[in-house]
Motif scaffolding. Sequence first.
Motif, PDB file in Angstrom:
ATOM      1  N   UNK A 114       0.832  -1.208   0.000  1.00 38.99           N
ATOM      2  CA  UNK A 114       0.000   0.000   0.000  1.00 38.99           C
ATOM      3  C   UNK A 114       0.870   1.263   0.000  1.00 38.99           C
ATOM      4  N   UNK A 115       1.929   1.255   0.841  1.00 42.26           N
ATOM      5  CA  UNK A 115       2.810   2.428   0.893  1.00 42.26           C
ATOM      6  C   UNK A 115       3.503   2.644  -0.444  1.00 42.26           C
ATOM      7  N   UNK A 116       3.930   1.541  -1.057  1.00 40.15           N
ATOM      8  CA  UNK A 116       4.600   1.660  -2.354  1.00 40.15           C
ATOM      9  C   UNK A 116       3.638   2.193  -3.423  1.00 40.15           C
ATOM     10  N   UNK A 117       2.385   1.701  -3.408  1.00 40.20           N
ATOM     11  CA  UNK A 117       1.399   2.171  -4.397  1.00 40.20           C
ATOM     12  C   UNK A 117       1.113   3.661  -4.217  1.00 40.20           C
ATOM     13  N   UNK A 169       1.387  16.315  -4.197  1.00 45.12           N
ATOM     14  CA  UNK A 169       1.887  14.950  -4.404  1.00 45.12           C
ATOM     15  C   UNK A 169       3.349  14.836  -3.973  1.00 45.12           C
ATOM     16  N   UNK A 170       4.137  15.882  -4.229  1.00 49.44           N
ATOM     17  CA  UNK A 170       5.545  15.857  -3.813  1.00 49.44           C
ATOM     18  C   UNK A 170       5.642  15.777  -2.288  1.00 49.44           C
ATOM     19  N   UNK A 171       4.778  16.517  -1.575  1.00 49.88           N
ATOM     20  CA  UNK A 171       4.788  16.467  -0.110  1.00 49.88           C
ATOM     21  C   UNK A 171       4.361  15.088   0.394  1.00 49.88           C
ATOM     22  N   UNK A 172       3.323  14.527  -0.236  1.00 48.81           N
ATOM     23  CA  UNK A 172       2.887  13.176   0.144  1.00 48.81           C
ATOM     24  C   UNK A 172       4.011  12.170  -0.131  1.00 48.81           C
ATOM     25  N   UNK A 173       4.678  12.338  -1.269  1.00 45.25           N
ATOM     26  CA  UNK A 173       5.773  11.432  -1.615  1.00 45.25           C
ATOM     27  C   UNK A 173       6.883  11.454  -0.580  1.00 45.25           C
ATOM     28  N   UNK A 174       7.224  12.638  -0.074  1.00 43.45           N
ATOM     29  CA  UNK A 174       8.267  12.749   0.952  1.00 43.45           C
ATOM     30  C   UNK A 174       7.836  12.047   2.243  1.00 43.45           C
ATOM     31  N   UNK A 175       6.558  12.203   2.607  1.00 37.36           N
ATOM     32  CA  UNK A 175       6.059  11.545   3.826  1.00 37.36           C
ATOM     33  C   UNK A 175       6.068  10.028   3.666  1.00 37.36           C
ATOM     34  N   UNK A 176       5.628   9.558   2.507  1.00 38.34           N
ATOM     35  CA  UNK A 176       5.588   8.107   2.273  1.00 38.34           C
ATOM     36  C   UNK A 176       6.994   7.524   2.275  1.00 38.34           C
TER      37      UNK A 176
END
Length: 292
Positions: A16-19, A57-64
């Motif tokens: 899920x995290x990878x997706x 999306x960039x901020x979400x990507x950093x958190x993930x």
Amino acid sequence: MTGLAPIDGLVVLAILAKAIGYSAALIAIGGVLFSFIFAKRAEVSVLHLARKLAIGAALVGLAVLAVRFGIRAARISGMGFEGATDPMMLGFAWESPLGNAAIWRGIGEVAILALLIPRFGQWIAMAGTVAVAISFAQVGHALGEPRAALAVLLVLHLLAAAFWVGALIPLRRAALAPAGADLLHYFGNLAAGGVAALILAGTSLAWLLSGSATALFGTAYGLALLVKVAIVTVLLGFAAWNKVRLVPDLRAEKPGAAHALRRSISMEILAVVLILLATATITSVSTPPVNL
């Protein structure tokens, strides 16, 4: 089944995290590309939406990215969730290929935030899109042989996919805008080339990782890949229907055309979600036939 790793709760979380990370990367890259390519054709509200999506999306990507380190540490430690915060296990995760990928992706996603800077920010963000795409070549099945060919094909595949995926939500908004029909028509013409590159790079990757068509059957990697290809085929069907029927209807100002097009784009978005889940599963629990 051949080539299938054990699946437990941590593996499901990892998938899920990878997706989510894949989604964030594609939307961030795609939002930047959309803003750059369609700067003179899209209405201001549509461009603003694309930029907001890219930044979010960039901020979400950093958190993930941070979450994935914890999940990786938990998986390799054998300590369950307690391993997610263990400094030694986190160090092992950092020294794994995920560490190299995190450096490229982190730099790229921070660079994409430069969209907030007027004028020159878009050029920094464009460089960030390349860094994010390269990050995917630092980890997973791309580390096999031939390494250089897999890396180049994967980066091209990601950039082409991001151009398409990152444009879906802005185009859904554009369907209601006065000049949206012309933008959608222009996107359709450009996307035809992008889809060709996407299919060519994806097929080449599948061939290099499977070794032959027969190797796809009877292995977890092959069966998951066939499921992914089936969903991609449905996605291509929606895209073709939009180009040959719904966008011309919108340009002809036929009643209901905008809503029909928005519904079709929503189905494309759903198909993309399923494809990303399939991709995350393939790269998390299966081994390519050439490596068995």
